[in-house]
Design an enzyme around this catalytic site. Structure first.
Site, PDB file in Angstrom:
ATOM      1  N   HIS A 261       0.846  -1.190   0.000  1.00 56.05           N
ATOM      2  CA  HIS A 261       0.000   0.000   0.000  1.00 56.05           C
ATOM      3  C   HIS A 261       0.879   1.236   0.000  1.00 56.05           C
ATOM      4  O   HIS A 261       1.941   1.244   0.609  1.00 56.05           O
ATOM      5  CB  HIS A 261      -0.913   0.015   1.237  1.00 56.05           C
ATOM      6  N   ASP A 315      -7.997  -5.295  -0.195  1.00 57.94           N
ATOM      7  CA  ASP A 315      -8.460  -6.136  -1.292  1.00 57.94           C
ATOM      8  C   ASP A 315      -8.108  -7.606  -1.102  1.00 57.94           C
ATOM      9  O   ASP A 315      -8.583  -8.450  -1.855  1.00 57.94           O
ATOM     10  CB  ASP A 315      -7.869  -5.635  -2.617  1.00 57.94           C
TER      11      ASP A 315
HETATM   12  N1  CMC Z   1       3.938  -7.597  -4.370  1.00 61.21           N
HETATM   13  C1  CMC Z   1       5.296  -7.613  -4.481  1.00 61.21           C
HETATM   14  N2  CMC Z   1       6.069  -6.525  -4.339  1.00 61.21           N
HETATM   15  C2  CMC Z   1       5.458  -5.369  -4.042  1.00 61.21           C
HETATM   16  C3  CMC Z   1       4.053  -5.273  -3.907  1.00 61.21           C
HETATM   17  C4  CMC Z   1       3.313  -6.456  -4.072  1.00 61.21           C
HETATM   18  N3  CMC Z   1       1.989  -6.439  -3.989  1.00 61.21           N
HETATM   19  N4  CMC Z   1       3.727  -4.000  -3.622  1.00 61.21           N
HETATM   20  C5  CMC Z   1       4.866  -3.315  -3.590  1.00 61.21           C
HETATM   21  N5  CMC Z   1       5.909  -4.116  -3.851  1.00 61.21           N
HETATM   22  C6  CMC Z   1       7.334  -3.732  -3.910  1.00 61.21           C
HETATM   23  C7  CMC Z   1       7.615  -3.103  -5.260  1.00 61.21           C
HETATM   24  O1  CMC Z   1       8.002  -4.081  -6.207  1.00 61.21           O
HETATM   25  C8  CMC Z   1       8.710  -2.136  -4.923  1.00 61.21           C
HETATM   26  O2  CMC Z   1       9.912  -2.880  -4.792  1.00 61.21           O
HETATM   27  P1  CMC Z   1      11.342  -2.247  -5.189  1.00 61.21           P
HETATM   28  O3  CMC Z   1      11.509  -1.092  -4.244  1.00 61.21           O
HETATM   29  O4  CMC Z   1      12.292  -3.372  -4.961  1.00 61.21           O
HETATM   30  O5  CMC Z   1      11.213  -1.825  -6.610  1.00 61.21           O
HETATM   31  C9  CMC Z   1       8.332  -1.635  -3.537  1.00 61.21           C
HETATM   32  O6  CMC Z   1       7.548  -2.686  -2.965  1.00 61.21           O
HETATM   33  C10 CMC Z   1       7.504  -0.357  -3.568  1.00 61.21           C
HETATM   34  O7  CMC Z   1       6.355  -0.571  -4.402  1.00 61.21           O
HETATM   35  P2  CMC Z   1       5.703   0.497  -5.353  1.00 61.21           P
HETATM   36  O8  CMC Z   1       4.775  -0.200  -6.275  1.00 61.21           O
HETATM   37  O9  CMC Z   1       6.747   1.383  -5.949  1.00 61.21           O
HETATM   38  O10 CMC Z   1       4.956   1.375  -4.270  1.00 61.21           O
HETATM   39  P3  CMC Z   1       3.593   2.146  -4.433  1.00 61.21           P
HETATM   40  O11 CMC Z   1       3.443   3.003  -3.247  1.00 61.21           O
HETATM   41  O12 CMC Z   1       3.531   2.778  -5.776  1.00 61.21           O
HETATM   42  O13 CMC Z   1       2.615   0.889  -4.402  1.00 61.21           O
HETATM   43  C11 CMC Z   1       0.658  -0.327  -4.631  1.00 61.21           C
HETATM   44  C12 CMC Z   1       1.389   0.775  -3.841  1.00 61.21           C
HETATM   45  C13 CMC Z   1      -0.675  -0.579  -3.924  1.00 61.21           C
HETATM   46  C14 CMC Z   1       0.424   0.166  -6.037  1.00 61.21           C
HETATM   47  C15 CMC Z   1       1.497  -1.617  -4.640  1.00 61.21           C
HETATM   48  O14 CMC Z   1       1.740  -2.084  -3.344  1.00 61.21           O
HETATM   49  C16 CMC Z   1       0.849  -2.706  -5.482  1.00 61.21           C
HETATM   50  O15 CMC Z   1       0.975  -2.697  -6.709  1.00 61.21           O
HETATM   51  N6  CMC Z   1       0.124  -3.691  -4.849  1.00 61.21           N
HETATM   52  C17 CMC Z   1      -0.583  -4.714  -5.581  1.00 61.21           C
HETATM   53  C18 CMC Z   1      -1.932  -4.196  -6.052  1.00 61.21           C
HETATM   54  C19 CMC Z   1      -2.924  -4.017  -4.935  1.00 61.21           C
HETATM   55  O16 CMC Z   1      -3.108  -4.892  -4.105  1.00 61.21           O
HETATM   56  N7  CMC Z   1      -3.607  -2.859  -4.913  1.00 61.21           N
HETATM   57  C20 CMC Z   1      -4.626  -2.542  -3.913  1.00 61.21           C
HETATM   58  C21 CMC Z   1      -4.204  -1.389  -3.063  1.00 61.21           C
HETATM   59  S1  CMC Z   1      -5.130  -1.194  -1.552  1.00 61.21           S
HETATM   60  C22 CMC Z   1      -6.755  -0.732  -1.817  1.00 61.21           C
HETATM   61  C23 CMC Z   1      -7.130  -0.194  -3.082  1.00 61.21           C
HETATM   62  O17 CMC Z   1      -6.778   0.920  -3.442  1.00 61.21           O
HETATM   63  O18 CMC Z   1      -7.889  -0.872  -3.775  1.00 61.21           O
END
Ligand code: CMC
Length: 379
Positions: A261, A315
């Site tokens: 998140h 989720d």
């Molecule tokens: N699985 C594996 N690695 C992850 C995940 C995950 N679900 N989420 C983040 N990471 C890693 C990512 O690869 C990155 O690693 P590195 O620094 O080595 O490159 C690091 O953590 C930071 O991630 P980011 O994507 O740059 O961070 P963000 O703040 O942009 O991400 C997010 C937030 C929700 C987009 C992300 O965690 C994600 O894609 N999660 C999976 C999709 C998901 O479950 N979304 C629902 C969010 S909650 C409620 C909602 O809004 O619906």
């Protein structure tokens, strides 16, 4: 003056002052108007929560009763809307249908003058009340069944299940959905809320703005994750397969849906609430093996990525609950939208008071000025 420093994804950049909800991402706290989400999940209803988000305080008994009656009065869709819903291909994703239908609903309604409280209130009621009707009607139509008209005596959650199935839901099912709606009703400046605010910032109407928000919610990084979580769990299939599947994701650097998140660095408080809801529900309605797969996946992912602040988000468990309620997987994100409509509209109303057009800057990294080249001279 334009800021010089790019903040990718505007992470952490305040886009508004807001008094609607509050998150402490390190402590795992979520509050609506100061009320902890755990207390609302335990004791409130979607209707009461929607009122709270909009008005800033819990309704009195007579306010809540009147709100229930006002919603009941505007749940039904005009024939033109039903015809429109029937014109979509049965294979269309329900989120695309919902995004179109919310904009279309605005086209069937009177104009909403920007800044007019009474006009806004009418749109607030209409969008909240009609969203579940739209989702249920499209579901019926794509199954080849007639839409079921809403009933005035049922709650928001119970009505939705009734309109889907044509029969009154049992009490547990209605309460489970009701709590899930409470848990999803608002979440500070998330992508869909920001999208709604950006559109509203142009002095467009609430229908345009909520329609845009539905588009933002559809994406797998946001609300679309709940659908994908269930698909992953089904692909994994059994507890024994979890580790091998997860290892493969880790080595391919694939994102595991339902984890991580932007704001929470600990387990999402809503996922705890959904789990305790699930525990009660499974005890009454029967065990669901896919929940065991989810628990094992949580263990394996947190072992590996917990240090990076990656834990289950809202989720991760919601889909398991919706599936147990008999809801189709591609309707999970529309249910999120039914709930979040309350938050989106509260944010629009808040922004209405001192609106300013959103028009951020950029850091230009393109070509320097150059002269046009006639087509015959290009290489
Ligand atoms: N699985 C594996 N690695 C992850 C995940 C995950 N679900 N989420 C983040 N990471 C890693 C990512 O690869 C990155 O690693 P590195 O620094 O080595 O490159 C690091 O953590 C930071 O991630 P980011 O994507 O740059 O961070 P963000 O703040 O942009 O991400 C997010 C937030 C929700 C987009 C992300 O965690 C994600 O894609 N999660 C999976 C999709 C998901 O479950 N979304 C629902 C969010 S909650 C409620 C909602 O809004 O619906």
């Amino acid at each position: 003056a334009e800021a010089k420093q790019l903040v990718p994804g505007l992470a952490g950049v305040p886009a508004a002052e807001s008094a609607i909800s509050y998150i402490d991402g390190n402590a795992g706290v979520l509050e609506y108007r100061g009320y902890p989400i755990e207390q609302l999940a335990e004791r409130s209803t979607f209707e009461e929560t929607a009122w709270l988000l909009m008005h800033g305080q819990l309704p009195t008994k007579s306010q809540l009763d009147a709100f229930g009656r006002d919603l009941s009065a505007v749940r039904e869709l005009p024939d033109g809307m039903l015809a429109l819903l029937g014109a979509f291909p049965k294979t269309a994703h329900p989120m695309l249908v919902l995004q179109s239908a919310i904009a279309a609903l605005g086209a069937f309604e009177r104009e909403v003058r920007f800044g007019d409280e009474e006009d806004f209130r009418r749109a607030w009621l209409r969008i909240l009340a009609a969203t579940p009707t739209i989702v249920a009607a499209f579901e019926r139509l794509r199954r080849g069944e007639q839409p079921v008209a809403p009933r005035v005596d049922l709650s928001h959650a119970a009505n939705f299940l009734y309109m889907l199935n044509g029969e009154e839901p049992d009490e547990i099912a209605a309460r489970v959905l009701d709590v899930a709606l409470v848990l999803h009703a608002d979440h500070t400046m998330n992508a869909s809320t920001f999208a709604a605010r950006v559109v509203y910032g142009t002095n467009a109407g609430p229908y345009d703005s909520v329609s845009a928000a539905v588009g933002a919610l559809h994406g797998p990084l946001h609300g679309g994750a709940n659908e994908r979580v269930l698909r992953s769990l089904e692909t994994i299939g059994s507890v024994e397969n979890v580790r091998a599947w997860a290892d493969q994701q880790f080595s391919s650097k694939g994102k595991i849906m339902g984890f991580g998140h932007r704001v929470y660095k600990v387990k999402d408080p809503r996922s705890f609430a959904l789990q305790s809801l699930g525990d009660k529900m499974f005890a009454k309605l029967g065990h669901t093996p896919i929940y065991d797969v989810a628990l094992e996946l949580e263990k394996v992912v947190v072992e590996r990525l917990g240090d990076k602040g990656i834990h289950p988000n809202v989720d991760f468990f919601s889909g398991i609950i919706y599936q147990k309620l008999g809801l189709p997987t591609d309707q999970f994100t529309p249910i999120f939208a039914i709930a979040r409509a309350a938050g989106w509209l509260a944010h629009l109303h808040e922004q209405m008071q001192d609106n300013k057009l959103f028009r951020p800057g950029q850091i230009y990294v393109g070509e320097a000025s150059r002269d046009y080249v006639p087509i015959d001279n290009r290489v």
